[in-house]
Design an enzyme around this catalytic site. Structure first.
Site, PDB file in Angstrom:
ATOM      1  N   ARG A   1       6.796 -54.585  10.216  1.00  0.00           N
ATOM      2  CA  ARG A   1       8.139 -55.116  10.494  1.00  0.00           C
ATOM      3  C   ARG A   1       8.214 -55.484  11.968  1.00  0.00           C
ATOM      4  O   ARG A   1       7.272 -55.263  12.715  1.00  0.00           O
ATOM      5  CB  ARG A   1       9.164 -54.023  10.217  1.00  0.00           C
ATOM      6  CG  ARG A   1       8.786 -52.756  10.984  1.00  0.00           C
ATOM      7  CD  ARG A   1       9.860 -51.720  10.997  1.00  0.00           C
ATOM      8  NE  ARG A   1       9.370 -50.434  11.453  1.00  0.00           N
ATOM      9  CZ  ARG A   1       9.208 -50.072  12.716  1.00  0.00           C
ATOM     10  NH1 ARG A   1       9.485 -50.925  13.684  1.00  0.00           N
ATOM     11  NH2 ARG A   1       8.760 -48.875  13.047  1.00  0.00           N
TER      12      ARG A   1
ATOM     13  N   VAL B   1      11.304 -52.320  17.641  1.00  0.00           N
ATOM     14  CA  VAL B   1      12.397 -52.225  18.618  1.00  0.00           C
ATOM     15  C   VAL B   1      11.973 -52.873  19.940  1.00  0.00           C
ATOM     16  O   VAL B   1      12.734 -53.600  20.574  1.00  0.00           O
ATOM     17  CB  VAL B   1      12.779 -50.746  18.854  1.00  0.00           C
ATOM     18  CG1 VAL B   1      13.846 -50.622  19.931  1.00  0.00           C
ATOM     19  CG2 VAL B   1      13.227 -50.073  17.565  1.00  0.00           C
TER      20      VAL B   1
ATOM     21  N   LYS C   1      -7.864 -34.904  14.299  1.00  0.00           N
ATOM     22  CA  LYS C   1      -8.137 -34.293  15.601  1.00  0.00           C
ATOM     23  C   LYS C   1      -6.958 -34.621  16.510  1.00  0.00           C
ATOM     24  O   LYS C   1      -6.465 -35.736  16.515  1.00  0.00           O
ATOM     25  CB  LYS C   1      -9.433 -34.904  16.155  1.00  0.00           C
ATOM     26  CG  LYS C   1      -9.774 -34.482  17.564  1.00  0.00           C
ATOM     27  CD  LYS C   1     -10.560 -33.190  17.567  1.00  0.00           C
ATOM     28  CE  LYS C   1     -10.734 -32.690  19.002  1.00  0.00           C
ATOM     29  NZ  LYS C   1     -10.658 -31.224  19.084  1.00  0.00           N
TER      30      LYS C   1
ATOM     31  N   GLU D   1      -0.632 -49.705  15.731  1.00  0.00           N
ATOM     32  CA  GLU D   1      -0.498 -48.673  16.761  1.00  0.00           C
ATOM     33  C   GLU D   1      -1.811 -47.913  16.920  1.00  0.00           C
ATOM     34  O   GLU D   1      -2.433 -47.539  15.925  1.00  0.00           O
ATOM     35  CB  GLU D   1       0.607 -47.681  16.374  1.00  0.00           C
ATOM     36  CG  GLU D   1       1.981 -48.311  16.277  1.00  0.00           C
ATOM     37  CD  GLU D   1       3.093 -47.287  16.061  1.00  0.00           C
ATOM     38  OE1 GLU D   1       4.238 -47.612  16.389  1.00  0.00           O
ATOM     39  OE2 GLU D   1       2.818 -46.176  15.568  1.00  0.00           O
TER      40      GLU D   1
ATOM     41  N   ARG E   1      15.258 -47.920  26.570  1.00  0.00           N
ATOM     42  CA  ARG E   1      16.245 -47.794  25.493  1.00  0.00           C
ATOM     43  C   ARG E   1      17.425 -46.979  26.018  1.00  0.00           C
ATOM     44  O   ARG E   1      17.233 -45.871  26.524  1.00  0.00           O
ATOM     45  CB  ARG E   1      15.634 -47.091  24.286  1.00  0.00           C
ATOM     46  CG  ARG E   1      14.427 -47.822  23.730  1.00  0.00           C
ATOM     47  CD  ARG E   1      14.007 -47.193  22.416  1.00  0.00           C
ATOM     48  NE  ARG E   1      12.756 -47.775  21.938  1.00  0.00           N
ATOM     49  CZ  ARG E   1      12.250 -47.524  20.731  1.00  0.00           C
ATOM     50  NH1 ARG E   1      12.881 -46.706  19.901  1.00  0.00           N
ATOM     51  NH2 ARG E   1      11.119 -48.090  20.349  1.00  0.00           N
TER      52      ARG E   1
ATOM     53  N   HIS F   1       0.020 -44.023  23.842  1.00  0.00           N
ATOM     54  CA  HIS F   1       0.358 -44.787  22.650  1.00  0.00           C
ATOM     55  C   HIS F   1       0.351 -46.263  23.048  1.00  0.00           C
ATOM     56  O   HIS F   1       1.189 -46.706  23.821  1.00  0.00           O
ATOM     57  CB  HIS F   1       1.739 -44.352  22.157  1.00  0.00           C
ATOM     58  CG  HIS F   1       2.231 -45.143  20.989  1.00  0.00           C
ATOM     59  ND1 HIS F   1       2.491 -44.574  19.770  1.00  0.00           N
ATOM     60  CD2 HIS F   1       2.506 -46.454  20.848  1.00  0.00           C
ATOM     61  CE1 HIS F   1       2.904 -45.505  18.937  1.00  0.00           C
ATOM     62  NE2 HIS F   1       2.929 -46.654  19.569  1.00  0.00           N
TER      63      HIS F   1
ATOM     64  N   LYS G   1      -0.244 -43.193   4.669  1.00  0.00           N
ATOM     65  CA  LYS G   1      -1.120 -43.098   5.841  1.00  0.00           C
ATOM     66  C   LYS G   1      -2.569 -42.816   5.483  1.00  0.00           C
ATOM     67  O   LYS G   1      -3.473 -43.244   6.197  1.00  0.00           O
ATOM     68  CB  LYS G   1      -0.587 -42.041   6.799  1.00  0.00           C
ATOM     69  CG  LYS G   1       0.707 -42.506   7.446  1.00  0.00           C
ATOM     70  CD  LYS G   1       1.156 -41.606   8.555  1.00  0.00           C
ATOM     71  CE  LYS G   1       2.363 -42.236   9.222  1.00  0.00           C
ATOM     72  NZ  LYS G   1       3.043 -41.307  10.111  1.00  0.00           N
TER      73      LYS G   1
ATOM     74  N   ASN H   1       2.892 -50.810  11.614  1.00  0.00           N
ATOM     75  CA  ASN H   1       4.298 -51.045  11.315  1.00  0.00           C
ATOM     76  C   ASN H   1       4.449 -52.453  10.767  1.00  0.00           C
ATOM     77  O   ASN H   1       4.123 -53.429  11.437  1.00  0.00           O
ATOM     78  CB  ASN H   1       5.148 -50.856  12.563  1.00  0.00           C
ATOM     79  CG  ASN H   1       5.179 -49.414  12.991  1.00  0.00           C
ATOM     80  OD1 ASN H   1       5.408 -48.516  12.184  1.00  0.00           O
ATOM     81  ND2 ASN H   1       4.909 -49.167  14.247  1.00  0.00           N
TER      82      ASN H   1
END
Lengths: 445, 69
Positions: free
Chosen positions: A292, A295, A201, A275, A338, A208, A116, A290
């Protein structure tokens, strides 16, 4: 094009990938653990191989075994799905070296985005806003205190190698920092073999919001708009929707452009997701990438009409993207819920025997399912047993359709979160689009 | 007093010994299920009279894990 594909995964995503392979006349090879002998993905594939005992370390995380199976099956490609080996750069490298097509980006890019601190640096260089915070790894508590004071409380203490909410903690005041820093560094060291930490911060009332990108091996890069995935429990998503009910058209455009810019700067290939955290003023900050399939990819498929798995396979085969940004538009609204095998109030897992499993059917409804009637849900894997995706003309229509669909959903024998999902989508705050990442803490009790 | 499993799963770790004096709120075992680890704690202080499970064993929700006196 790929002739025979090994799907190194289980559950609904394995079923989902096999479905597109059938459409494209690609032969499928599935792998299964001893606990998954009767799983749907085993029956659906053209051929299935036992990979090992139930525990993931001995089965779905066994990279050598996956490659050995691919060789034995004479496959030419491996799709990792999500979770398990999907963001394991070593596995991608092993696939490359053994001569298999890895359906995803190159191993170097996976490596870079998995760290990260490096990912933040790369995004900053690419001109993408990052959450204000430290640029280098922080080693000592003294340094951590110094930086946290500069950034201003509250702050997030995060492990560079972390993921899925592990190795991170919000710290509200100076007195709590030393302990949080030391504990998470220790945990990251033992879990990921890397105790490097950084401090960001804490963004208040954040959402999101993520952008789906596609890039072929010739540099053609597009985005498929955003998904808002703010409703989470234990840092895991529960309800996702596309488009976001919050951001303006101008922000949407800008975030899409920034995502494409970053993807190009990384020389990224295949499907990926960038993201962002978005604050109340629509400022957006890179969170992570990500590398890949996600979901929640079906909601993007519903509003764009694009089969993302098909695009992944085409790009991996060396085909050019036959789409341009100008051709794409958002058609209606889609929401995914989900379905988890868990207690709807404590969120504790609830494995066991499903007596009856009856998903809803009807206009706008899409189901992705990993279980069935008279089926055992074992305690070895993720509690997600299915996904319900609803697509309508407007957000209001989609919520109404979803309410009806969730009302029809019948699962007996185990506990599920269906009642919790209904509670959320019927709530006035959800209807108003007030979906921040602390939604469940605020409105679900 | 019986300490019961709050969820189905396997016993990942037993964190007390038979005969040990424990405090209210202390972890007795840690259960693992569906990628989640849940500590099961004692609801009152006392001595661990008996442990009814072994590490690695599977328990259902409501199964007795230990007896505290």
């Amino acid at each position: 094009m790929i002739n025979k594909l090994v799907i190194a995964n289980r559950g609904e995503i394995a079923v989902r990938i096999i479905r597109t392979c059938k459409k494209l006349n690609i032969q499928t090879v599935s792998v299964y653990s001893e606990a998954d002998k009767h799983a749907p993905h085993v029956k659906m594939a053209d051929k299935s191989y036992l990979i090992g005992p139930p525990r993931v370390q001995e089965s779905y995380l066994n990279a050598e075994k996956v490659i050995a199976i691919a060789k034995e099956a004479k496959a030419d490609a491996i799709h990792p799905g999500y979770g398990f080996l999907s963001e394991n750069a070593d596995f991608a490298k092993q696939c490359e070296q053994a001569g298999f097509i890895f359906v995803g980006p190159r191993s170097q890019v996976i490596q870079k985005m998995g760290n990260k601190i490096e990912a933040r640096r790369a995004m900053k260089e690419a001109g993408v806003p990052i959450v204000p915070g430290t640029e280098d790894a922080i080693v000592t508590v003294e340094d951590a205190l110094l930086h946290a004071n500069q950034i201003g409380y509250p702050v997030m203490v995060k492990a560079s190698a972390g993921g899925g909410g592990v190795g991170m903690q919000v710290v509200y005041k100076e007195a709590e920092l030393a302990e949080a820093f030391t504990n998470n560094a220790k945990r990251a060291q033992s879990l990921f073999g890397d105790g490097a930490m950084f401090i960001e911060k804490k963004i208040d009332n954040a959402r999101h919001i993520e952008v789906q990108v596609l890039a072929d091996t010739y540099g053609n890069t597009i985005h498929l708009f955003e998904r808002e995935c703010s409703i989470q429990r234990r840092n895991q998503k529960v309800i996702e929707e596309a488009p976001s009910p919050f951001i303006s058209e101008a922000t949407r455009l800008e975030m899409g452009e920034k995502a494409v810019q970053a993807t190009k700067a990384l020389h990224y290939t295949n499907a990926g997701t960038i993201e962002f955290l978005v604050d109340e003023e629509e400022n957006y900050y890179f969170l992570e990438m990500n590398t890949r399939i996600q979901v929640e990819h079906p909601i993007t498929e519903e509003i764009t009409g694009i089969d993302i798995v098909e695009k992944q396979l085409e790009i991996a085969s060396g085909k050019r993207l036959n789409l341009t940004q100008q051709e794409l538009s958002i058609q209606g609204h889609a929401i995914e819920t989900r379905i988890y095998a868990e207690d709807p109030s404590t969120f504790f897992p609830s494995p066991g025997h499903i007596d009856i499993f009856q998903p809803p059917k009807g206009y706008g409804i899409r189901n992705e399912i990993a279980v069935g009637t008279n089926y055992d849900v074992t305690p070895f894997y993720d509690p997600m047993i299915a996904k319900l995706i609803v697509h309508g003309k407007t957000r209001d229509e989609t919520i109404a359709l979803l309410k009806e669909a969730l009302g029809q959903y019948k699962v007996t024998g185990i506990k599920t979160n269906i009642s919790m999902l209904l509670h959320v989508i019927e709530h006035e705050q959800f209807k108003a689009g007030n979906t921040t990442t602390n939604y469940l803490e605020l409105y679900y009790k | 007093m019986e300490v019961k499993a709050t969820m189905a799963g396997s016993v990942w770790k037993i964190t007390v010994e038979q005969g040990q004096t424990i405090e209210e709120g202390q972890d007795v075992v840690i259960l693992e299920s569906m990628k989640m680890e849940i500590p099961i704690t004692a609801e009152q202080s006392g001595v661990v009279k008996a442990l009814k499970v072994n590490e690695g064993a599977f328990v259902n929700e409501g199964d007795v894990i230990a007896i505290i006196e």
